[in-house]
Design a protein around this motif. Structure first.
Motif, PDB file in Angstrom:
ATOM      1  N   LYS A 140     -36.513 -24.073  -5.307  1.00  0.00           N
ATOM      2  CA  LYS A 140     -35.912 -24.248  -4.458  1.00  0.00           C
ATOM      3  C   LYS A 140     -34.431 -22.969  -4.325  1.00  0.00           C
ATOM      4  O   LYS A 140     -33.787 -23.208  -3.091  1.00  0.00           O
ATOM      5  N   GLN A 161     -30.803 -28.370   1.567  1.00  0.00           N
ATOM      6  CA  GLN A 161     -30.765 -29.587   1.521  1.00  0.00           C
ATOM      7  C   GLN A 161     -29.011 -29.473   0.693  1.00  0.00           C
ATOM      8  O   GLN A 161     -29.286 -31.288   0.581  1.00  0.00           O
ATOM      9  N   LEU A 164     -34.021 -22.382  -0.046  1.00  0.00           N
ATOM     10  CA  LEU A 164     -34.170 -24.402   0.402  1.00  0.00           C
ATOM     11  C   LEU A 164     -33.136 -25.511  -0.850  1.00  0.00           C
ATOM     12  O   LEU A 164     -32.827 -26.028   0.164  1.00  0.00           O
ATOM     13  N   ASN A 165     -32.430 -24.943  -1.085  1.00  0.00           N
ATOM     14  CA  ASN A 165     -30.918 -25.362  -2.199  1.00  0.00           C
ATOM     15  C   ASN A 165     -30.124 -25.754  -1.563  1.00  0.00           C
ATOM     16  O   ASN A 165     -29.768 -26.262  -1.403  1.00  0.00           O
TER      17      ASN A 165
END
Length: 236
Positions: free
Chosen positions: A183, A222, A218-219
């Motif tokens: 991520k 999210q 992405l982390n």
């Protein structure tokens, strides 16, 4: 029977005086003006026309500037505020092909657009979204039709992005897969559209803009991070 009268005889040395008929004096011709007179008159006329044209243009420009300043001071127009909301991958597969590593991916992406103006609506042309990875790989793109946004309104655009057989550099393939699993893959959405203003009985034309969202992992996305995107207007 009467005899005829004898005509008078002219005395010796007498001669007839010829009668001279008076002729009207010849008409005088107007003095011809030198060519320099006409050239000077033509130059003066051209100079006067140029001066009037320049003055009219200056007045028109000043009028436009004054109208624009009044419009800006009265309505206080603002550009839309754009945030990247979510990115979710429903497919992410790296495969080996004869041409090298290739990516098949599909993702859903939400972008929030806020119209901060209280006096007029905003019009948008067709909106094209391109999703790029940090290493330059193209993760897909999609185009949505144009729309009109109400005053002081928040609109969420939903994109479905697909990439099919997107070739990757061999040295970046493993990093790309590990980045997705961990991520920490950096993504950079870019939106290209046109925006314009719309009032009750008027509207402006649209101006081309680019919306560039800051590179986020992405982390971070999210974890509910909503980075504000930068609007690039007329290459500014």
């Amino acid at each position: 029977m009467s005899q005829g009268q004898t005509p008078l005889q002219k005395p010796p040395g007498y001669r007839d005086i010829p009668i001279q008929r008076l002729q009207p004096p010849p008409a005088r011709k107007a003095a011809a003006l030198p060519p320099s007179f006409y050239q000077k008159k033509r130059r003066n006329w051209c100079r006067m026309c140029c001066c009037c044209t320049c003055i009219s243009l200056v007045l028109l420009i000043l009028l436009i500037i004054a109208a624009a300043a009044f419009f800006y001071a009265w309505f206080d127009p603002k550009l839309p505020v754009v945030h990247l909301k979510t990115i979710k991958f429903t497919k992410f597969n790296v495969m080996n092909t004869d041409a090298g590593p290739a990516l098949d991916a599909q993702s859903s992406l939400d972008v929030e657009i806020k119209n901060p103006n209280k006096h007029f609506e905003m019009e948008y042309d067709k909106t094209r979204m391109v999703l790029n990875a940090g290493n330059g790989a193209n993760l897909g793109e999609q185009t949505l039709p144009g729309f009109t946004q109400e005053k002081n309104n928040v609109t969420t655009l939903k994109f479905t992005i697909k990439a099919s057989q997107e070739l990757l550099a061999k040295k970046d393939a493993d990093k790309f897969i590990n980045g997705f699993k961990n991520k920490n893959l950096v993504v950079s959405p870019e939106v290209r559209t046109g925006i314009g203003l719309k009032g009750n009985r008027w509207k402006t034309g649209t101006v081309q803009v680019d919306v560039i969202c800051a590179g986020m992992t992405l982390n971070q996305i999210q974890n509910s991070a909503t980075p504000k995107c930068r609007i690039k207007l007329l290459d500014w």
